[in-house]
Motif scaffolding. Structure first.
Motif, PDB file in Angstrom:
ATOM      1  N   ASP A 151       0.848  -1.199   0.000  1.00  0.00           N
ATOM      2  CA  ASP A 151       0.000   0.000   0.000  1.00  0.00           C
ATOM      3  C   ASP A 151       0.876   1.239   0.000  1.00  0.00           C
ATOM      4  N   ARG A 207     -14.396   8.570   8.283  1.00  0.00           N
ATOM      5  CA  ARG A 207     -14.844   7.410   7.489  1.00  0.00           C
ATOM      6  C   ARG A 207     -15.194   6.259   8.416  1.00  0.00           C
ATOM      7  N   ALA A 260     -20.755   0.621   8.236  1.00  0.00           N
ATOM      8  CA  ALA A 260     -21.694  -0.282   8.908  1.00  0.00           C
ATOM      9  C   ALA A 260     -21.294  -1.689   8.490  1.00  0.00           C
ATOM     10  N   ASP A 299     -13.594  -2.888  -4.149  1.00  0.00           N
ATOM     11  CA  ASP A 299     -13.921  -1.767  -5.030  1.00  0.00           C
ATOM     12  C   ASP A 299     -13.190  -1.825  -6.369  1.00  0.00           C
TER      13      ASP A 299
HETATM   14  C1  FAD Z   1     -19.400   7.943   2.088  1.00  0.00           C
HETATM   15  C2  FAD Z   1     -19.227   6.452   2.046  1.00  0.00           C
HETATM   16  C3  FAD Z   1     -19.781   5.672   3.047  1.00  0.00           C
HETATM   17  C4  FAD Z   1     -19.637   4.282   3.012  1.00  0.00           C
HETATM   18  N1  FAD Z   1     -20.225   3.533   3.994  1.00  0.00           N
HETATM   19  C5  FAD Z   1     -20.115   2.192   3.955  1.00  0.00           C
HETATM   20  C6  FAD Z   1     -20.719   1.377   4.969  1.00  0.00           C
HETATM   21  O1  FAD Z   1     -21.372   1.877   5.893  1.00  0.00           O
HETATM   22  N2  FAD Z   1     -20.590   0.012   4.876  1.00  0.00           N
HETATM   23  C7  FAD Z   1     -19.902  -0.572   3.850  1.00  0.00           C
HETATM   24  O2  FAD Z   1     -19.832  -1.814   3.816  1.00  0.00           O
HETATM   25  N3  FAD Z   1     -19.321   0.173   2.888  1.00  0.00           N
HETATM   26  C8  FAD Z   1     -19.399   1.527   2.917  1.00  0.00           C
HETATM   27  N4  FAD Z   1     -18.795   2.282   1.945  1.00  0.00           N
HETATM   28  C9  FAD Z   1     -17.997   1.617   0.898  1.00  0.00           C
HETATM   29  C10 FAD Z   1     -16.585   1.258   1.399  1.00  0.00           C
HETATM   30  O3  FAD Z   1     -15.971   2.392   1.982  1.00  0.00           O
HETATM   31  C11 FAD Z   1     -15.724   0.734   0.263  1.00  0.00           C
HETATM   32  O4  FAD Z   1     -16.460  -0.218  -0.476  1.00  0.00           O
HETATM   33  C12 FAD Z   1     -14.467   0.045   0.815  1.00  0.00           C
HETATM   34  O5  FAD Z   1     -13.728   0.932   1.617  1.00  0.00           O
HETATM   35  C13 FAD Z   1     -13.597  -0.461  -0.321  1.00  0.00           C
HETATM   36  O6  FAD Z   1     -12.451  -1.063   0.217  1.00  0.00           O
HETATM   37  P1  FAD Z   1     -11.289  -1.600  -0.732  1.00  0.00           P
HETATM   38  O7  FAD Z   1     -10.240  -2.134   0.200  1.00  0.00           O
HETATM   39  O8  FAD Z   1     -11.833  -2.510  -1.770  1.00  0.00           O
HETATM   40  O9  FAD Z   1     -10.757  -0.321  -1.521  1.00  0.00           O
HETATM   41  P2  FAD Z   1     -10.070   1.004  -0.948  1.00  0.00           P
HETATM   42  O10 FAD Z   1     -10.611   1.384   0.372  1.00  0.00           O
HETATM   43  O11 FAD Z   1     -10.145   2.011  -2.042  1.00  0.00           O
HETATM   44  O12 FAD Z   1      -8.558   0.575  -0.721  1.00  0.00           O
HETATM   45  C14 FAD Z   1      -7.626   0.493  -1.776  1.00  0.00           C
HETATM   46  C15 FAD Z   1      -6.205   0.590  -1.175  1.00  0.00           C
HETATM   47  O13 FAD Z   1      -5.268   0.451  -2.257  1.00  0.00           O
HETATM   48  C16 FAD Z   1      -4.254   1.417  -2.125  1.00  0.00           C
HETATM   49  N5  FAD Z   1      -3.744   1.702  -3.479  1.00  0.00           N
HETATM   50  C17 FAD Z   1      -4.453   2.125  -4.549  1.00  0.00           C
HETATM   51  N6  FAD Z   1      -3.672   2.293  -5.614  1.00  0.00           N
HETATM   52  C18 FAD Z   1      -2.406   1.958  -5.207  1.00  0.00           C
HETATM   53  C19 FAD Z   1      -1.132   1.932  -5.853  1.00  0.00           C
HETATM   54  N7  FAD Z   1      -0.976   2.255  -7.153  1.00  0.00           N
HETATM   55  N8  FAD Z   1      -0.045   1.547  -5.124  1.00  0.00           N
HETATM   56  C20 FAD Z   1      -0.174   1.195  -3.808  1.00  0.00           C
HETATM   57  N9  FAD Z   1      -1.359   1.213  -3.149  1.00  0.00           N
HETATM   58  C21 FAD Z   1      -2.455   1.584  -3.841  1.00  0.00           C
HETATM   59  C22 FAD Z   1      -4.929   2.619  -1.468  1.00  0.00           C
HETATM   60  O14 FAD Z   1      -3.990   3.412  -0.761  1.00  0.00           O
HETATM   61  C23 FAD Z   1      -5.945   1.947  -0.540  1.00  0.00           C
HETATM   62  O15 FAD Z   1      -5.437   1.743   0.772  1.00  0.00           O
HETATM   63  C24 FAD Z   1     -18.923   3.669   1.953  1.00  0.00           C
HETATM   64  C25 FAD Z   1     -18.357   4.452   0.948  1.00  0.00           C
HETATM   65  C26 FAD Z   1     -18.513   5.828   0.982  1.00  0.00           C
HETATM   66  C27 FAD Z   1     -17.898   6.669  -0.114  1.00  0.00           C
END
Ligand code: FAD
Length: 395
Positions: A38, A52, A55, A291
């Protein structure tokens, strides 16, 4: 970078957000050598709630428990919620879930995203077989060979038999796989902040569907609430321009004063909202989770939950293949993960988009229908059970 770092891994997980770290923890007992990359450390734990929060449903909490991270989350801070109350501001439609009626102690927990990450990261850092490679930014990938390569922006190269893209909505891994995620904007953004309310939140997650977008108040353990207020981009600009007192007044009014006056007690932040879903999650030696594969509207608080389920499912598929001495990174093995998860993820994306348009519409016929619908669901046992299962993360 960690001293344990070597440039050859079995699995490289690109992205140490909630889903990437969950996958690393879920794979820890397989004996595979894993590197989690990361670009930045999770936000440090602080006395004030982070902006942030998520739920987290019961199914995801079980995953956190199984990988040994939930106890650490509890030591830091989690906020259980026991009820959910959802209503339509334009009518009389409402729906209510109570954990007591289901014989459960909670429906889930509101947890700060950084608390989730810090607890999972602690499990990763205790593991002999996982390297936490941070800060390290992925520049590009070479996926042409059996050994996949990740190039970092500092010029170093890492290799692995499987690279998992858990690197979020702008995934570099997804681009290297040549997979497109057509992200459709909702033309909306979400304002988030922490608020105090006049009346107790009653450990209830509150959600009001306004014609301008949904407004959620999520209960926090110290009595405050975290809000997620989705609005059209121009309305967001107007709301963000207000001072705290005027913003709080608008918030209380929009929430129909159900919890009395509302007062903001933190700064406010804004997040863009969109949705999209890739057609394919896997290729030989490559997979996408969280995501990186799908984005949905946060109105049902499900995005992180879906990613956690992706991670748990992919780890299961790999562990089963290892146990059966089958090729664990082969396309046909990884396809099992895709087949198990894609239907659920697509259904959730489509449902959330449907909800967004249904409730964001002033058409009198639709207004009437959704009010009748919400009340009907609230009174219809089997249909309500389907909604409950979705909310709990159970199939
Ligand atoms: C306002 C809001 C409220 C939300 N509320 C909820 C909720 O209540 N419940 C729920 O289940 N979901 C909720 N979500 C959705 C949830 O936040 C996301 O679905 C979740 O955080 C996605 O996690 P992830 O690990 O897949 O991606 P991300 O959180 O985007 O993590 C990706 C990681 O990859 C790293 N990265 C990216 N590119 C690179 C690179 N080139 N080199 C090195 N590192 C990199 C980033 O630094 C990051 O740490 C909400 C979203 C929003 C916007």
């Amino acid at each position: 970078m960690s001293e344990k770092n070597t440039s050859r891994y079995d699995v490289i997980i690109a992205g140490g957000g909630i889903t990437g770290l969950t996958l690393a923890c879920a794979l820890k007992s397989t004996g595979l050598r894993i590197g989690v990359i990361d670009q930045r450390e999770p936000q440090a734990f602080a006395k004030d709630y982070a902006l942030r929060v998520s739920a987290i449903n019961r199914a995801s909490l079980e995953v956190f428990n199984a990988v040994g991270a939930f106890e650490r989350m509890q030591q830091l801070r989690v906020s259980p919620f026991r009820e959910m109350h959802v209503w339509d501001s334009t009518g009389v439609g409402q729906i209510h879930f109570d954990s007591a009626e289901l014989g459960l102690d909670t429906l889930g927990c509101i947890i700060e995203n950084n608390v989730i990450q810090l607890a999972l990261q602690a499990v990763v850092q205790q593991s002999e077989t996982i390297d936490w490679l941070c800060p390290a930014e992925i520049d590009s990938l070479d996926t042409s060979d059996v050994q996949k390569q990740v190039r970092l922006t500092d010029g170093s190269t890492l290799t692995a038999q499987l690279i998992v893209g858990a690197d979020g909505a702008n995934s570099v891994v997804r681009k290297a796989m040549g997979i497109e995620l057509v992200r459709k904007s909702y033309q909306q953004q979400a304002i988030v902040c922490t608020v105090a309310t006049e009346y107790e939140h009653q450990q209830t997650a509150w959600q009001c569907f306004l014609p301008s977008g949904p407004l959620a108040l999520l209960p926090l353990a110290d009595g405050s609430c975290s809000i997620v207020w989705s609005l059209d981009e121009t309305r967001v600009e107007q709301m963000m321009a207000l001072d705290d007192a005027a913003f709080s007044e608008k918030l209380g009014e929009s929430f129909e004063y159900r919890l009395g006056w509302i007062k903001t007690v933190s700064t406010r932040a804004v997040f863009p909202l969109g949705h999209g879903h890739v057609d394919h999650y896997v290729q030989q030696g490559l997979a996408l989770i969280g995501d990186a594969a799908h984005n949905i509207h946060p109105l049902a608080g499900q995005g992180a939950n879906l990613g956690i389920m992706d991670a748990a499912c992919l780890a299961d598929v790999i562990a089963d293949a290892l146990q059966a001495q089958r090729q664990w990174n082969a396309f046909h093995t990884l396809r099992k993960y895709e087949r198990r998860r894609k239907g659920d993820n697509r259904l959730m994306e489509t449902t959330m988009t449907g909800f967004k348009y249904l409730f964001g519409n002033n058409n009198p016929f639709l207004t009437e229908m959704r009010n009748i619908g919400l009340n009907a669901v609230d009174h219809a046992g089997p249909i309500k059970q389907i909604f409950i299962n979705q909310a709990l993360g159970e199939q």
